[in-house]
Design a protein around this motif. Structure first.
Motif, PDB file in Angstrom:
ATOM      1  N   PHE B 236      35.400  38.189  46.135  1.00  0.00           N
ATOM      2  CA  PHE B 236      35.509  39.160  47.226  1.00  0.00           C
ATOM      3  C   PHE B 236      34.442  38.921  48.291  1.00  0.00           C
ATOM      4  CE2 PHE B 236      37.502  41.183  43.536  1.00  0.00           C
ATOM      5  CZ  PHE B 236      38.765  41.367  44.068  1.00  0.00           C
ATOM      6  N   VAL B 237      34.847  38.204  49.332  1.00  0.00           N
ATOM      7  CA  VAL B 237      33.977  37.884  50.460  1.00  0.00           C
ATOM      8  C   VAL B 237      34.532  38.614  51.676  1.00  0.00           C
ATOM      9  CG1 VAL B 237      33.125  36.041  51.956  1.00  0.00           C
ATOM     10  CG2 VAL B 237      33.424  35.614  49.499  1.00  0.00           C
ATOM     11  N   GLN B 238      33.700  39.414  52.315  1.00  0.00           N
ATOM     12  CA  GLN B 238      34.191  40.202  53.446  1.00  0.00           C
ATOM     13  C   GLN B 238      34.104  39.433  54.759  1.00  0.00           C
ATOM     14  OE1 GLN B 238      32.078  43.963  55.024  1.00  0.00           O
ATOM     15  NE2 GLN B 238      34.029  44.705  54.252  1.00  0.00           N
ATOM     16  N   PHE B 239      35.248  39.373  55.441  1.00  0.00           N
ATOM     17  CA  PHE B 239      35.265  38.842  56.800  1.00  0.00           C
ATOM     18  C   PHE B 239      35.282  40.034  57.743  1.00  0.00           C
ATOM     19  CE2 PHE B 239      36.457  35.419  54.161  1.00  0.00           C
ATOM     20  CZ  PHE B 239      35.953  34.293  54.785  1.00  0.00           C
ATOM     21  N   HIS B 240      34.211  40.163  58.507  1.00  0.00           N
ATOM     22  CA  HIS B 240      34.135  41.270  59.459  1.00  0.00           C
ATOM     23  C   HIS B 240      35.133  40.987  60.573  1.00  0.00           C
ATOM     24  CE1 HIS B 240      32.540  44.104  62.372  1.00  0.00           C
ATOM     25  NE2 HIS B 240      31.713  44.584  61.478  1.00  0.00           N
ATOM     26  N   GLY B 415      33.279  47.054  45.063  1.00  0.00           N
ATOM     27  CA  GLY B 415      34.605  46.670  44.607  1.00  0.00           C
ATOM     28  C   GLY B 415      35.171  45.503  45.389  1.00  0.00           C
ATOM     29  N   ALA B 416      36.427  45.663  45.849  1.00  0.00           N
ATOM     30  CA  ALA B 416      37.128  44.558  46.502  1.00  0.00           C
ATOM     31  C   ALA B 416      36.909  44.520  48.011  1.00  0.00           C
ATOM     32  CB  ALA B 416      38.624  44.648  46.207  1.00  0.00           C
ATOM     33  N   ASN B 417      36.270  45.548  48.556  1.00  0.00           N
ATOM     34  CA  ASN B 417      36.047  45.601  49.998  1.00  0.00           C
ATOM     35  C   ASN B 417      35.006  46.666  50.299  1.00  0.00           C
ATOM     36  OD1 ASN B 417      36.686  45.346  52.944  1.00  0.00           O
ATOM     37  ND2 ASN B 417      37.459  47.425  52.628  1.00  0.00           N
ATOM     38  N   GLY B 555      42.089  44.029  48.393  1.00  0.00           N
ATOM     39  CA  GLY B 555      40.937  44.118  49.283  1.00  0.00           C
ATOM     40  C   GLY B 555      40.748  42.846  50.090  1.00  0.00           C
ATOM     41  N   ALA B 556      39.543  42.308  50.032  1.00  0.00           N
ATOM     42  CA  ALA B 556      39.215  41.137  50.839  1.00  0.00           C
ATOM     43  C   ALA B 556      39.782  39.840  50.272  1.00  0.00           C
ATOM     44  CB  ALA B 556      37.696  41.020  50.964  1.00  0.00           C
ATOM     45  N   HIS B 557      40.380  39.894  49.090  1.00  0.00           N
ATOM     46  CA  HIS B 557      40.937  38.680  48.466  1.00  0.00           C
ATOM     47  C   HIS B 557      42.450  38.656  48.669  1.00  0.00           C
ATOM     48  CE1 HIS B 557      41.690  35.554  45.496  1.00  0.00           C
ATOM     49  NE2 HIS B 557      42.443  36.379  44.781  1.00  0.00           N
TER      50      HIS B 557
END
Lengths: 272, 603
Positions: B236-240, B415-417, B555-557
């Motif tokens: 889970f890596v967040q892209f803004h 969590g995921a985001n 989420g982010a994935h």
């Protein structure tokens, strides 16, 4: 650095060296992209010509104040200085801040600033203030917020002639820390009095208001007008106003600002 | 020439904190207050850590603006934003303790913007059902770090600046210190400690387009992994959604979510407000239905009054807005430089300059754009890693004895985001708790001495790059790593891409072992980058392997080959750990949430 269309070359003359070897300006030709800043050019040199070129930087967004240097003789953040804003007919000259001891290449030892900072009495609110006392209006804090915008790039310390030319061996805290002191003194809940320290240990009298610090501030803080002059007035009122002097004799001072210890001596070019 | 050195200095503390951003400073202050002797180590100068770049605000249910806000609604928003994969106990502690941590900062000298009745002002942000972010214009991180820095310095704790840690010291079953080098001299330094707190931030420098500073090379993730601790949820890596896209040198630079919080509108090259089309059905009712309802909401915000209008669609969660922008660009509706348009210029210029002073400056000075008269061009940028060191919610203890973690380097909370604003509050809440946890642990154990073998190994590792003659350049290797992660492990993923990425990362790892460095050890950025690259390679592999394992989208994935959430994966955390020289990837059961908390989310 992202790869994009290359338009033409710009020439940079970058200071390389250590206190031991004295250092020299080394010329590099760098392919230019639109919008490129001086720090981009330095990164290109690191990646392609001189992998050990010492540059201090962090955010590359003008928010951390790490990449300070002197570009064409002017103290500036290299991450904010666009090549297109510099004269095209001469090489861009990049040198370390001259006021602080050299470490290597463009990196200087700025630890003296951290020593000075430690001498300032920290934020001192009353211990028993009720919750209601912590309410204040936006207008009342705008000046404090201006001072707290400081990103500690130390460009004002670098340009300040008192520090730069070592005009005195006596202590002078420099514009950055007068700004910090002003932010504390004007905080609605602060109860410490830093005036004695500003006059003695901090050496506020050495500032003769040339406003060079204000000119180089990347956060556009009106250092001289909004921080230093009001502090000078406060010191003058305290020490030269006969009513205040009499008051002090009768009732004593409020808590002393500053730890009472002398600040370490001036930063010196030889690194001592 | 061999540069191994026999001489090194040693420092001993009860608690060693690695990293001096928000979490590290808060942990150090707390451990010191608990009576421990504390050493605080940072790679940069004090006060320059990544926290300084945080803009929009710190999320806490103070209920100063929306009087019906509470920890319960903050908890609910956080869990929904994290797609229910959050460690429920961390999310609960976070929501309950954030208000006290924010008020405490004010008592320590922070000067937040004010409401009309003089209290701390709070602004709306994506995924938060109430205006909740305490802020100082768009420079909240600077305010936070300076306040904590001043507090830490005044407390007298020891600060070791410009010092890079390359290895944790262990005595078999626990962590007993760390070893590294001074950046200004290149000399080795040893820290002995009864407890170590990691507060090293994230991993964004592994990507080409990132909002992160150079420091974000996953040092703490890698140090923990190497020392035998578990990492969770690394996929889970967040892209803004909003980074600058032009000019090239600033691509990725953050454009604060506060622009949307203050009313910023997203449009594509057809002038279409596309976010209306991307709101997830299950949360559509929380957003405005029409442009005019969204305008009424912005109007009420400006005037500081309550409204029945719902928030604009731009305030959807970050994972959703990033996917929307990416999709618009991919389908040919992007802006000139491959982004979309973000427009705040319909508000009075004076208001924009007061609410978003840094953004105004940033675009004017770096892009030659006046955001009070025209739109910004923006696109997604790698911003945050939700995954990290598995920790105990109460104390920040990792799965390795004597090792603690707090802030972005720790996993589970988001969590995921992650919701915007929940990072600064996370730093304060769990920094404080890790400080308590580490100081308490340190009281219980005796100091231990590192073995001479470990020290010699660390010395050899430091010297090795100077002895290589491969021609492998660390900067080029870094660029190759970033290209791999950007193109194969980005916003949208497939099994094929991830497998290719894992293979390429293996090749890059082999190349890494041969990196050649020249020049002296004193302030040598090429040499410094070599150790950071090792950490980025470990983190990148953990992201890619965890992403391959999770055969769902959450989420982010986002997996193109598995576009829907899978109920089986809803109950699992991915787990990465070291098995000799191999990376082991598996999963463990998500901790079960108590019924009374579950009711807060689905009443």
């Amino acid at each position: 650095m992202p790869v994009g269309r290359t338009h033409r070359l710009r020439h940079l003359r970058v200071f390389r060296g250590t206190p031991e070897d004295g250092g020299e300006l080394v010329e590099y030709s760098v392919p230019v992209q639109e919008g490129m800043v001086v720090l981009d050019a330095l990164h290109w040199i690191q990646a392609n010509r001189a992998p050990d070129l010492a540059v201090r930087w962090n955010c590359k967004a003008a928010k951390c104040g790490s990449c300070s240097a002197e570009v064409n003789g002017r103290p500036t953040l290299t991450c904010k200085t666009r090549l297109s804003d510099l004269p095209e007919d001469i090489p861009v000259q990049v040198e370390p801040m001259r006021t602080f001891p050299l470490v290597r290449d463009l990196v200087t030892d700025v630890s003296w600033n951290y020593e000075v900072n430690r001498r300032i009495t920290p934020f001192t609110p009353p211990e028993d203030a009720p919750e209601e006392a912590w309410r204040w209006q936006q207008e009342d804090i705008e000046r404090v917020q201006e001072f707290r915008k400081c990103i500690e790039c130390f460009l004002c310390q670098d340009i300040c002639h008192v520090l730069r030319n070592h005009e005195t061996r006596n202590p002078f805290m420099g514009p950055r820390f007068l700004v910090r002191a002003a932010g504390l003194e004007l905080h609605p809940m602060d109860r410490a009095d830093r005036t004695p320290y500003l006059r003695d240990g901090g050496g506020i009298g050495y500032c003769n208001i040339t406003k060079c610090c204000t000119e180089v501030c990347p956060e556009h803080i009106k250092i001289t007008d909004n921080a230093i002059i009001p502090l000078k007035e406060r010191v003058a009122d305290t020490y030269y106003d006969p009513v205040q002097v009499a008051w002090r004799k009768l009732f004593g001072r409020r808590s002393e600002g500053g730890s009472g210890q002398p600040i370490p001596g001036q930063p010196s070019a030889d690194g001592s | 020439m061999s540069r191994a050195r026999d001489q090194y200095e040693t420092h001993a503390h009860d608690v060693l904190v690695i990293g001096a951003g928000g979490a590290g400073l808060r942990a150090a202050i707390e451990a010191q207050a608990a009576g421990a002797s504390v050493g605080l180590v940072c790679k940069s100068l004090l006060g320059k850590a990544h926290t300084v770049m945080a803009e929009g605000g710190v999320a806490a249910a103070l209920a100063n603006v929306a009087t019906d806000d509470s920890w319960r609604t903050h908890f609910r928003d956080t869990m929904l934003g994290g797609k229910m994969l959050n460690n429920w106990r961390m999310a609960q502690i976070h929501a309950q303790e954030a208000p006290d941590r924010v008020r405490e900062l004010e008592r320590w000298g922070a000067v937040f913007d004010r409401t009309r009745d003089g209290r701390i002002l709070q602004r709306p942000f994506g995924g938060h059902s109430h205006p909740r972010l305490a802020h100082v214009g768009d420079r909240t991180g600077l305010e936070m770090i300076r306040t904590l820095q001043d507090r830490a310095v005044a407390s007298g704790l020891a600060v070791y600046m410009e010092c890079t840690i390359t290895r944790l010291l262990t005595d078999g079953d626990r962590v007993i210190g760390a070893i590294g080098y001074w950046r200004t001299t290149g000399d080795m330094v040893v820290f002995r400690a009864k407890a170590v707190v990691l507060a090293t931030g994230g991993i964004g420098r592994a990507y080409q387009v990132t909002s992160n500073s150079w420091e974000y090379s996953g040092d703490g993730h890698a140090l923990a992994y190497e020392a035998g601790a578990e990492l969770i949820d690394m996929e889970f890596v967040q892209f803004h959604p909003t980074g600058m896209v032009w000019p090239p040198g600033v691509r990725g630079l953050l454009v604060t979510e506060a622009v949307r919080g203050e009313g910023g509108i997203l449009r594509n090259n057809e002038n279409d407000r596309f976010m209306w089309r991307y709101l997830p059905d299950e949360r559509r009712h929380e957003y405005a239905e029409t442009d005019s309802e969204a305008s009424r909401w912005v109007e009420a915000l400006r005037e500081g009054r309550q409204t029945d209008a719902r928030q604009p669609p731009e305030l959807s969660t970050r994972d959703n807005v990033s996917r929307a922008i990416y999709t618009e660009v991919r389908e040919g509706r992007g802006s000139e430089h491959g982004g979309v348009y973000l427009d705040i210029s319909y508000l009075p210029p004076e208001l924009v300059r007061r609410k978003l002073p840094s953004m105004y400056e940033q675009f004017r000075e770096l892009a030659g754009v006046d955001i009070t008269t025209g739109p910004m061009e923006i696109g997604p940028t790698c911003h945050y890693v939700m995954g990290g060191v598995r920790v105990d919610a109460e104390t920040g203890a990792s799965t390795r004895t004597g090792l603690f973690a707090a802030g972005e380097v720790a996993g589970g909370m988001h969590g995921a985001n992650r919701l915007g604003g929940n990072s600064l509050s996370d730093l304060l809440v769990f920094g404080q708790r890790a400080g308590v946890g580490a100081a308490a642990f340190a009281k219980e154990v005796a100091p231990d001495k590192p073995g001479s073998g470990e020290l010699a190994l660390a010395g050899t590792e430091l010297a090795a790059p100077f002895d290589h003659h491969s021609g492998t350049n660390p900067y080029r290797l870094h660029a190759e790593l970033q290209a791999t992660m950007q193109s194969l492990v980005g916003i949208f993923r497939t099994a094929e891409d991830l497998e290719t990425a894992i293979e390429r990362l293996g090749e890059l790892r082999a190349k890494w072992a041969t990196i050649e460095v020249s020049g002296p050890r004193a302030y040598n950025p090429g040499w410094n980058l070599t150790f950071e690259l090792k950490n980025m390679l470990i983190c990148s592999e953990a992201v890619a392997r965890s992403a391959l394992q999770r055969t769902e989208s959450r989420g982010a994935h986002s997996r193109i080959d598995h576009p829907d959430p899978d109920p089986a994966w809803a109950k699992r955390n991915s787990v990465v750990s070291r098995d000799g020289d191999q990376m082991r990837v598996g999963h463990s059961r998500l901790p079960e949430m108590p019924a009374e908390l579950r009711e807060l989310i689905t009443p």
